[in-house]
Design a protein around this motif. Structure first.
Motif, mmCIF file in Angstrom:
data_model
loop_
_atom_site.group_PDB
_atom_site.id
_atom_site.type_symbol
_atom_site.label_atom_id
_atom_site.label_comp_id
_atom_site.label_asym_id
_atom_site.label_seq_id
_atom_site.Cartn_x
_atom_site.Cartn_y
_atom_site.Cartn_z
ATOM 1 N N VAL A 152 45.095 42.777 41.940
ATOM 2 C CA VAL A 152 45.233 41.364 42.564
ATOM 3 C C VAL A 152 44.963 40.390 41.793
ATOM 4 N N ALA A 153 45.793 39.314 41.721
ATOM 5 C CA ALA A 153 45.574 38.078 40.603
ATOM 6 C C ALA A 153 45.592 36.674 41.257
ATOM 7 N N GLY A 154 44.847 35.940 41.190
ATOM 8 C CA GLY A 154 44.605 34.754 41.866
ATOM 9 C C GLY A 154 43.374 34.301 42.509
ATOM 10 N N TYR A 155 43.253 33.824 43.309
ATOM 11 C CA TYR A 155 42.057 33.049 43.889
ATOM 12 C C TYR A 155 41.559 33.907 45.333
ATOM 13 N N PHE A 156 40.994 34.891 45.290
ATOM 14 C CA PHE A 156 40.647 35.699 46.675
ATOM 15 C C PHE A 156 39.122 36.072 46.733
ATOM 16 N N PRO A 157 38.554 35.027 47.208
ATOM 17 C CA PRO A 157 37.066 34.913 47.513
ATOM 18 C C PRO A 157 36.718 36.252 48.383
ATOM 19 N N GLU A 158 37.381 36.558 49.324
ATOM 20 C CA GLU A 158 37.166 37.567 50.220
ATOM 21 C C GLU A 158 36.926 39.025 49.464
ATOM 22 N N LEU A 159 37.436 38.986 48.266
ATOM 23 C CA LEU A 159 37.339 40.201 47.492
ATOM 24 C C LEU A 159 35.874 40.347 46.716
ATOM 25 N N SER A 160 35.005 40.867 47.099
ATOM 26 C CA SER A 160 33.542 40.827 46.384
ATOM 27 C C SER A 160 33.019 42.135 47.101
ATOM 28 N N GLY A 161 31.748 42.447 46.478
ATOM 29 C CA GLY A 161 30.855 43.545 46.939
ATOM 30 C C GLY A 161 31.129 44.867 46.275
ATOM 31 N N ASN A 162 30.507 46.088 46.737
ATOM 32 C CA ASN A 162 30.834 47.260 45.879
ATOM 33 C C ASN A 162 32.186 47.740 46.006
ATOM 34 N N GLY A 163 32.467 48.332 44.863
ATOM 35 C CA GLY A 163 33.835 49.124 44.577
ATOM 36 C C GLY A 163 35.048 48.029 44.041
ATOM 37 N N VAL A 164 34.737 46.838 44.046
ATOM 38 C CA VAL A 164 35.783 45.953 43.622
ATOM 39 C C VAL A 164 35.093 45.225 42.232
ATOM 40 N N PHE A 165 36.121 45.350 41.142
ATOM 41 C CA PHE A 165 35.614 44.615 39.787
ATOM 42 C C PHE A 165 36.635 43.409 39.737
ATOM 43 N N LYS A 166 35.964 42.516 39.084
ATOM 44 C CA LYS A 166 36.838 41.304 38.824
ATOM 45 C C LYS A 166 36.413 40.685 37.493
ATOM 46 N N GLN A 167 37.522 39.962 36.924
ATOM 47 C CA GLN A 167 37.485 39.291 35.561
ATOM 48 C C GLN A 167 38.075 37.925 35.646
ATOM 49 N N ARG A 168 37.158 36.969 35.430
ATOM 50 C CA ARG A 168 37.736 35.513 35.307
ATOM 51 C C ARG A 168 38.717 35.319 34.419
ATOM 52 N N PHE A 169 39.813 34.471 34.577
ATOM 53 C CA PHE A 169 40.802 34.129 33.531
ATOM 54 C C PHE A 169 40.317 32.743 33.196
ATOM 55 N N TYR A 170 40.124 31.672 34.072
ATOM 56 C CA TYR A 170 39.741 30.403 34.094
ATOM 57 C C TYR A 170 39.432 29.817 35.486
ATOM 58 N N THR A 171 39.168 28.563 35.110
ATOM 59 C CA THR A 171 39.105 27.745 36.485
ATOM 60 C C THR A 171 40.515 26.896 36.671
ATOM 61 N N HIS A 172 40.729 26.594 37.981
ATOM 62 C CA HIS A 172 41.782 25.633 38.143
ATOM 63 C C HIS A 172 41.324 24.722 39.270
ATOM 64 N N THR A 173 42.252 23.671 39.482
ATOM 65 C CA THR A 173 41.888 22.717 40.136
ATOM 66 C C THR A 173 43.201 21.907 40.968
ATOM 67 N N TYR A 174 43.423 20.954 41.503
ATOM 68 C CA TYR A 174 44.414 20.252 42.521
ATOM 69 C C TYR A 174 44.967 19.240 41.900
ATOM 70 N N ALA A 175 46.223 18.708 42.423
ATOM 71 C CA ALA A 175 46.759 17.356 42.207
ATOM 72 C C ALA A 175 47.567 17.427 43.504
ATOM 73 N N CYS A 176 48.075 15.925 43.515
ATOM 74 C CA CYS A 176 48.937 15.581 44.453
ATOM 75 C C CYS A 176 50.253 15.423 43.863
ATOM 76 N N ILE A 177 51.254 15.782 44.862
ATOM 77 C CA ILE A 177 52.836 15.147 44.543
ATOM 78 C C ILE A 177 53.384 14.384 45.941
ATOM 79 N N VAL A 178 54.239 13.324 45.518
ATOM 80 C CA VAL A 178 54.970 12.630 46.356
ATOM 81 C C VAL A 178 56.125 12.402 45.738
#
Length: 326
Positions: A152-178
């Motif tokens: 699984v790749a991306g932002y998935f805050p529900e994937l936590s707890g026993n049995g699941v490993f994770k590795q952070r790539f980087y942090t990301h943020t937001y912007a606007c489009i009009v």
């Protein structure tokens, strides 16, 4: 149910094979890294267990008995199966593999990950295939545990707890489009304009947007949501032809702005950041195929390879930290 006889030591099969190779107890012991007395003791145990001399001495050396000759083929097969099927880690050669990897991503994560990943695979693993699914919060972890999903790749805050490993790539943020030539917004978006104009919002499964919404609510920022859509890919066409604003992850904004009909703008507040990570289940933690895939992802996506960091710095400054909405 048939069980393996507990009294039989299957290491004795290695003794049998080594004696057949060397026809000498001392040489067999050396081949197996045993003492001569240890090898002789094991041979005595084997003879007692089978009630057969196994090997007999002749002027030409030790020769197998008829029963031993019948046993040798099976013994070699058993030892090979145990070695290759249990003791040895299976090999994985990406250059020849035809494996299919099953990934879970949101559609905006596909924009971030898939182009670079697929180019990379075409160079080093041309026969490997990739399938991508978008799973709800309720089904994602179940699919990961069952093996339906490899990674699984991306932002998935529900994937936590026993049995699941994770590795952070980087942090990301937001912007606007009009849209370009917007009747009100002219190159810079103020908080007054942000609150007075209509907004298009991408809905579930869009965990990063839900996170943004909660962070804005904590600061009393409430948008006028005119459109809610579950699809990122329709967003550029909608924004290009209306006066709506969309606030989405920066990578999506940058990709959509390449169409040439949109303005990419900073939010009129310092936006929060969220971690972009890969997740996997412990059942595949040591599997060579999965380890290789995770290594490729970490090689391609990390702080030094964050292709949106320059845009982020341009919008929010080099010292942007975004851990908190201010």
């Amino acid at each position: 149910m048939e069980t393996i006889t507990p009294e039989f030591d299957y290491n004795l099969l290695r003794i049998l094979i080594a004696l057949d190779q060397t026809r000498n107890v001392s040489s067999a012991a050396e081949l197996l890294g045993l003492s001569q007395s240890g090898c002789s003791t094991a041979l005595a145990r084997l003879r007692q267990k089978l009630n057969d001399p196994i090997f007999v001495r002749t002027p030409g050396g030790m020769v197998p008995t008829p029963r031993c000759e019948r046993m040798l083929h099976t013994a070699r097969s058993v030892v090979t199966l145990i070695k290759e099927g249990i003791l040895e880690q299976p090999a994985f050669d990406p250059s020849t593999s035809t494996a299919t990897f099953h990934l879970a991503m949101t559609d905006v994560a596909e924009i971030v990950f898939l182009p670079r990943l697929l180019r990379h695979l075409q160079d080093i693993a041309p026969s490997i295939k990739v399938t991508v699914g978008n799973y709800s919060t309720d089904t994602l972890k179940t699919a990961l545990v069952s093996g339906e999903i490899d990674l699984v790749a991306g932002y998935f805050p529900e994937l936590s707890g026993n049995g699941v490993f994770k590795q952070r790539f980087y942090t990301h943020t937001y912007a606007c489009i009009v849209r370009k030539n917007h009747p009100v917004i002219k190159g810079k978006l103020t908080i007054k304009e942000y609150l007075s104009q209509g907004h298009a919002m991408v809905t579930a499964p869009a965990r990063s947007i839900i996170f943004l919404e909660k962070q804005m609510e904590k600061k009393g920022i409430y948008r006028n949501i005119v459109l809610r859509t579950p699809h990122y890919l329709s967003l550029p066409a909608i924004i290009e032809t209306t006066d709506l604003i969309a606030t989405v992850p920066l990578a999506a904004c940058a990709s959509f702005a390449l169409r040439g009909q949109l303005q990419l703008l900073r939010t009129p507040f310092t936006p929060p950041s969220f971690p972009v990570q890969q997740h996997w289940h412990r059942k595949v933690h040591n599997d060579p195929r999965h380890k290789w895939l995770r290594a490729q992802m970490a090689l391609l996506f990390n702080e030094s390879e964050d292709e949106w960091r320059a845009i982020e710095s341009e919008l929010y400054g080099k010292n942007y930290r975004g851990s908190q909405l201010r």
